[in-house]
Design a protein around this motif. Structure first.
Motif, mmCIF file in Angstrom:
data_model
loop_
_atom_site.group_PDB
_atom_site.id
_atom_site.type_symbol
_atom_site.label_atom_id
_atom_site.label_comp_id
_atom_site.label_asym_id
_atom_site.label_seq_id
_atom_site.Cartn_x
_atom_site.Cartn_y
_atom_site.Cartn_z
ATOM 1 N N LEU A 106 19.565 38.753 36.273
ATOM 2 C CA LEU A 106 20.178 39.764 35.408
ATOM 3 C C LEU A 106 21.611 39.399 35.050
ATOM 4 C CD1 LEU A 106 18.895 43.034 37.124
ATOM 5 C CD2 LEU A 106 18.108 42.045 34.972
ATOM 6 N N PHE A 107 22.266 38.662 35.946
ATOM 7 C CA PHE A 107 23.663 38.307 35.728
ATOM 8 C C PHE A 107 23.836 37.444 34.484
ATOM 9 C CE2 PHE A 107 27.437 35.669 37.214
ATOM 10 C CZ PHE A 107 28.358 36.640 36.888
ATOM 11 N N VAL A 108 22.920 36.512 34.254
ATOM 12 C CA VAL A 108 23.004 35.677 33.058
ATOM 13 C C VAL A 108 22.831 36.541 31.811
ATOM 14 C CG1 VAL A 108 22.047 33.683 31.856
ATOM 15 C CG2 VAL A 108 22.133 33.699 34.338
ATOM 16 N N TRP A 109 21.914 37.504 31.874
ATOM 17 C CA TRP A 109 21.745 38.421 30.742
ATOM 18 C C TRP A 109 23.002 39.258 30.514
ATOM 19 C CZ3 TRP A 109 17.969 38.740 27.156
ATOM 20 C CH2 TRP A 109 16.822 37.981 27.379
ATOM 21 N N LEU A 110 23.586 39.751 31.605
ATOM 22 C CA LEU A 110 24.838 40.505 31.479
ATOM 23 C C LEU A 110 25.915 39.647 30.824
ATOM 24 C CD1 LEU A 110 26.413 42.656 34.321
ATOM 25 C CD2 LEU A 110 27.808 41.171 32.912
ATOM 26 N N SER A 111 26.019 38.394 31.242
ATOM 27 C CA SER A 111 27.051 37.504 30.705
ATOM 28 C C SER A 111 26.884 37.319 29.200
ATOM 29 C CB SER A 111 27.001 36.142 31.412
ATOM 30 O OG SER A 111 27.195 36.277 32.795
ATOM 31 N N MET A 112 25.657 37.044 28.750
ATOM 32 C CA MET A 112 25.439 36.762 27.335
ATOM 33 C C MET A 112 25.528 38.024 26.482
ATOM 34 S SD MET A 112 25.344 33.576 27.209
ATOM 35 C CE MET A 112 25.021 33.465 25.441
ATOM 36 N N LEU A 113 24.979 39.136 26.957
ATOM 37 C CA LEU A 113 25.118 40.389 26.205
ATOM 38 C C LEU A 113 26.586 40.812 26.135
ATOM 39 C CD1 LEU A 113 22.067 42.412 27.613
ATOM 40 C CD2 LEU A 113 22.259 41.356 25.355
ATOM 41 N N GLY A 114 27.293 40.676 27.253
ATOM 42 C CA GLY A 114 28.715 41.008 27.266
ATOM 43 C C GLY A 114 29.518 40.110 26.347
ATOM 44 N N THR A 115 29.171 38.815 26.303
ATOM 45 C CA THR A 115 29.852 37.877 25.409
ATOM 46 C C THR A 115 29.657 38.285 23.953
ATOM 47 O OG1 THR A 115 29.552 36.067 26.986
ATOM 48 C CG2 THR A 115 30.022 35.455 24.714
ATOM 49 N N ALA A 116 28.425 38.707 23.610
ATOM 50 C CA ALA A 116 28.142 39.133 22.236
ATOM 51 C C ALA A 116 28.934 40.389 21.879
ATOM 52 C CB ALA A 116 26.641 39.387 22.072
ATOM 53 N N ILE A 117 28.997 41.344 22.800
ATOM 54 C CA ILE A 117 29.754 42.580 22.539
ATOM 55 C C ILE A 117 31.242 42.258 22.397
ATOM 56 C CG2 ILE A 117 30.439 44.810 23.506
ATOM 57 C CD1 ILE A 117 27.688 44.841 24.926
ATOM 58 N N ALA A 118 31.758 41.379 23.257
ATOM 59 C CA ALA A 118 33.171 40.998 23.170
ATOM 60 C C ALA A 118 33.474 40.328 21.831
ATOM 61 C CB ALA A 118 33.538 40.066 24.326
ATOM 62 N N LEU A 119 32.541 39.517 21.317
ATOM 63 C CA LEU A 119 32.748 38.893 20.014
ATOM 64 C C LEU A 119 32.767 39.943 18.918
ATOM 65 C CD1 LEU A 119 33.015 36.228 18.401
ATOM 66 C CD2 LEU A 119 30.531 36.274 18.148
ATOM 67 N N HIS A 120 31.856 40.886 18.983
ATOM 68 C CA HIS A 120 31.833 41.961 17.983
ATOM 69 C C HIS A 120 33.126 42.766 17.998
ATOM 70 C CE1 HIS A 120 30.656 45.490 15.716
ATOM 71 N NE2 HIS A 120 30.860 46.241 16.785
ATOM 72 N N ARG A 121 33.668 43.009 19.186
ATOM 73 C CA ARG A 121 34.886 43.812 19.320
ATOM 74 C C ARG A 121 36.166 43.001 19.121
ATOM 75 N NH1 ARG A 121 33.934 47.645 24.674
ATOM 76 N NH2 ARG A 121 32.185 48.877 23.854
ATOM 77 N N GLY A 122 36.050 41.690 19.037
ATOM 78 C CA GLY A 122 37.247 40.861 18.936
ATOM 79 C C GLY A 122 38.037 40.807 20.216
ATOM 80 N N GLN A 123 37.341 40.797 21.369
ATOM 81 C CA GLN A 123 38.010 40.866 22.664
ATOM 82 C C GLN A 123 38.008 39.547 23.422
ATOM 83 O OE1 GLN A 123 36.045 44.176 24.600
ATOM 84 N NE2 GLN A 123 37.560 45.619 23.852
ATOM 85 N N HIS A 124 37.568 38.467 22.815
ATOM 86 C CA HIS A 124 37.630 37.182 23.501
ATOM 87 C C HIS A 124 39.081 36.695 23.554
ATOM 88 C CE1 HIS A 124 33.522 36.015 24.402
ATOM 89 N NE2 HIS A 124 33.153 36.626 23.297
ATOM 90 N N MET A 125 39.430 36.051 24.674
ATOM 91 C CA MET A 125 40.801 35.591 24.875
ATOM 92 C C MET A 125 41.142 34.499 23.874
ATOM 93 S SD MET A 125 40.762 35.280 29.030
ATOM 94 C CE MET A 125 39.836 36.460 30.015
ATOM 95 N N ARG A 126 42.274 34.651 23.233
ATOM 96 C CA ARG A 126 42.723 33.632 22.293
ATOM 97 C C ARG A 126 44.232 33.660 22.181
ATOM 98 N NH1 ARG A 126 42.192 34.874 16.428
ATOM 99 N NH2 ARG A 126 42.846 37.023 16.139
ATOM 100 N N MET A 127 44.792 32.585 21.693
ATOM 101 C CA MET A 127 46.239 32.427 21.580
ATOM 102 C C MET A 127 46.618 32.565 20.107
ATOM 103 S SD MET A 127 49.297 30.811 21.309
ATOM 104 C CE MET A 127 48.971 29.117 20.857
ATOM 105 N N THR A 128 47.358 33.639 19.791
ATOM 106 C CA THR A 128 47.678 33.937 18.394
ATOM 107 C C THR A 128 49.173 33.859 18.100
ATOM 108 O OG1 THR A 128 47.797 36.311 18.888
ATOM 109 C CG2 THR A 128 45.658 35.442 18.176
ATOM 110 N N ALA A 129 49.965 33.358 19.050
ATOM 111 C CA ALA A 129 51.415 33.357 18.852
ATOM 112 C C ALA A 129 51.811 32.561 17.617
ATOM 113 C CB ALA A 129 52.108 32.785 20.093
#
Length: 613
Positions: free
Chosen positions: A60-83
């Motif tokens: 289930l953990f792998v499913w949580l990781s991939m579903l969470g990754t997709a939601i984070a992409l939709h929300r724009g919450q992936h870590m990135r450097m924008t300075a």
């Protein structure tokens, strides 16, 4: 840390898919918590372990990781450097945002088919306890990438016209076709490709604003596809292995625990007690801020969440006492860097998962280094506030202090329960997180009575999104680390670092400088996942204790994370304090100096990290 643009408006046809994805992700988090809790009860209460719980939890953990990754992409919450991108004019910044998202789409399209191939390969693997096909777990990868492609295309449709998207897509397609045409040249370059892909391509992508995890993954994909003969399904396998390590099961559980502490009022109770104890002395609330961050730090999984739990309770009163906004956010940022080693920090759990260092040893060794660095900050706070006027500050009576202490005692006990359980070997980091969740729910219901169950679904989905963003970075960085190892870079690096003149002291200084820079550019977890497996064996070979080395590089990384102009942690502190970043630069310099003094003390006195092992 959640850094990036906000989620795009959801098109009408996409809304149901987003809702279903969030529901499934939240459900998986809830099932994981329940499943691991049942396993803990069976093991420690009934002394009859259920052998299949860990296996199902890992699936289930792998499913949580991939579903969470997709939601984070939709929300724009992936870590990135924008300075750097944020300094561009409006049109140029918009073009960079568009290119960054298209790079993500290109990556996902390229790994979509290999991830299907990988899932098919795993169908021949049968799990030992449940005796089910490994493809059930591995199918999370193609489904997760498919969801991310849909979500990314939806964001593209809302952020630019079709003509602009098509033009940018053609530019990226031309660049990819050119690289493919030149693959023979890449093969001939040998290890120079490490510089081209893992320095040049990663650097360009990160400064363009591509999420760090995707920058790592596209560089690894380019390296494997253009300069080696390895099949592309290798990258799917490396991502799976990086995200599914059993130790990392603690990540979503501690993220959820941190949200529970804030929702139930436990974090506020801690802050209120410290304020009653020290708030009336010169610089008292600054000492409270240092102490409060020490107590609540590391549990939520997000340094932003730690700061957001503490600052709102203190900043209004600190402003009333005449402290400027720049001074407040500078100290907040400094305490964020100071508390990186405090257990149960996810950074410590991550290091334990990618190296051979015991998590119990890391939990034990992380307490005193943070105290030493905190003492350096406290000395500077005393100096800056030695002439402050506190005549208007009310001194609480002993009865009031005792009352606030008694009220905060259940909350104050939680961090010590968690640390003691892991350090004494009573439970693993994953198991103790379930104990912490149960404890927080009971305390919230019976003592603080602030457990708002209507927020539970949102907390579960937010846990999945933040965990997905963290775990995808770990998976991508693990893939890059594997590429570096296979190329022989690890051996060459070990040889070079071991031959530095001056031995261990020189190696330690070089490591500090390197991790300050990496922490600023790549943030903490990506930098550690990428370089810890390479650097820790070298540290051991030159006579540095692994736990001591871990504390030094974590603190160095933390300083970089909050160091402008690139450290995104500093800008998060400014956002929480609602202060212009320019106001905090000057006061932050003094605190950075104090952090470096504290780091020097920790590096020079190994006993602070290893004395209680």
């Amino acid at each position: 840390m959640d850094v990036g643009v906000q989620s795009a408006p959801v098109p009408r046809l996409l809304g149901p898919l987003v809702t279903v994805t969030e529901f499934l992700a939240g459900l998986v988090v809830a099932v994981e918590i329940g499943l691991l809790s049942v396993g803990v009860v069976a093991r420690y209460v009934f002394h009859n372990p259920i052998v299949w719980t860990d296996e199902l939890a890992q699936i289930l953990f792998v499913w949580l990781s991939m579903l969470g990754t997709a939601i984070a992409l939709h929300r724009g919450q992936h870590m990135r450097m924008t300075a750097l991108v944020d300094r561009f004019p409006g049109a140029a910044r918009a073009n960079c945002e568009l290119l960054a998202l298209l790079v993500c789409v290109a990556l996902m399209l390229l790994v979509f088919v290999p991830s299907f191939d990988y899932a098919h390969e795993e169908s021949f693997v049968i799990t030992p306890a449940l005796e089910i096909s490994g493809s059930i777990r591995a199918s999370a990868l193609p489904i997760g990438f498919g969801l991310m492609i849909v979500f990314a295309l939806a964001r593209l449709s809302s952020m630019a016209s079709f003509r602009r998207v098509a033009t940018a897509a053609c530019f990226i397609a031309f660049a990819m076709a050119s690289a493919w045409y030149l693959r023979g040249l890449f093969h001939a370059l040998g290890n120079l490709n490490l510089i081209i892909f893992f320095v040049g391509l990663v650097g360009v992508a990160v400064f363009l604003g591509v999420p760090i995890a995707f920058a790592f993954a596209i560089a690894a994909l380019g390296y494997l596809g253009l300069s080696t003969n390895a099949p592309l399904l290798t990258i799917a396998g490396r991502l799976d292995e990086g995200m599914s390590h059993l130790i990392l099961l603690a990540v979503p559980l501690f993220v959820f625990l941190g949200m529970l502490m804030e929702t139930t009022g436990m974090a506020k109770a801690m802050v209120d007690f410290l304020a009653a104890l020290l708030g009336h002395v010169r610089g008292g609330l600054s000492y409270v801020l240092i102490g409060a961050m020490y107590l609540v730090s590391g549990i939520s999984g997000s340094k932003t969440a730690d700061m957001a739990a503490v600052a709102p309770s203190l900043f209004p009163e600190m402003r009333k006492r005449g402290q400027r906004g720049g001074e407040l956010v500078a100290l907040l940022a400094a305490t964020g860097a100071q508390t990186e080693t405090i257990p149960p920090s996810l950074v410590l759990i991550t290091i334990g998962s990618v190296t051979t260092v015991s998590i119990a040893a890391l939990f034990t060794g992380g307490l005193l280094p943070a105290v030493a660095v905190g003492a350096s900050l406290a000395v500077l706070v005393w100096w800056r506030n030695r002439k402050a006027n506190v005549s208007d500050a009310r001194t609480p009576s002993r009865k009031e202090v005792l009352k606030s202490f008694l009220f905060a005692t259940p909350a104050l006990a939680l961090p010590f329960i968690i640390r003691a359980a892991v350090v004494e070997g009573v439970a693993t980091a994953t198991e103790v997180s379930t104990i912490g969740i149960a404890y927080s729910i009971l305390v919230g219901l019976l003592i603080y009575r602030r457990c708002d169950w209507s927020k539970l679904p949102k907390m579960l989905v937010d846990t999945a999104a933040l965990s997905g963003a963290i775990l995808f970075i770990i998976g991508a960085a693990t893939t890059v680390a594997w590429c570096l190892t296979q190329s022989g870079f690890s051996r060459d690096l070990a040889k070079m670092m071991s031959s530095l003149p001056g031995g261990a002291p020189t190696f330690m200084i070089v490591s500090i400088v390197m991790f300050v820079i990496l922490g600023s550019v790549l943030e903490g977890i990506p930098a550690l996942v990428l370089f810890a497996p390479l650097m820790f064996p070298i540290a051991k070979s030159v006579g540095i204790h692994e736990v001591h080395y871990a504390m030094v590089v974590i603190l160095a990384m933390g300083i970089g994370l909050f160091l402008p102009p690139f450290g995104v942690g500093y800008y998060a502190a400014c956002a929480i304090g609602r202060v212009d970043p320019a106001e905090g630069i000057r006061p932050l310099l003094g605190y950075v100096g104090a952090l470096l003094v504290g780091l020097t003390i920790v590096a020079g006195i190994p006993w602070l990290s290893t004395g209680f092992l």
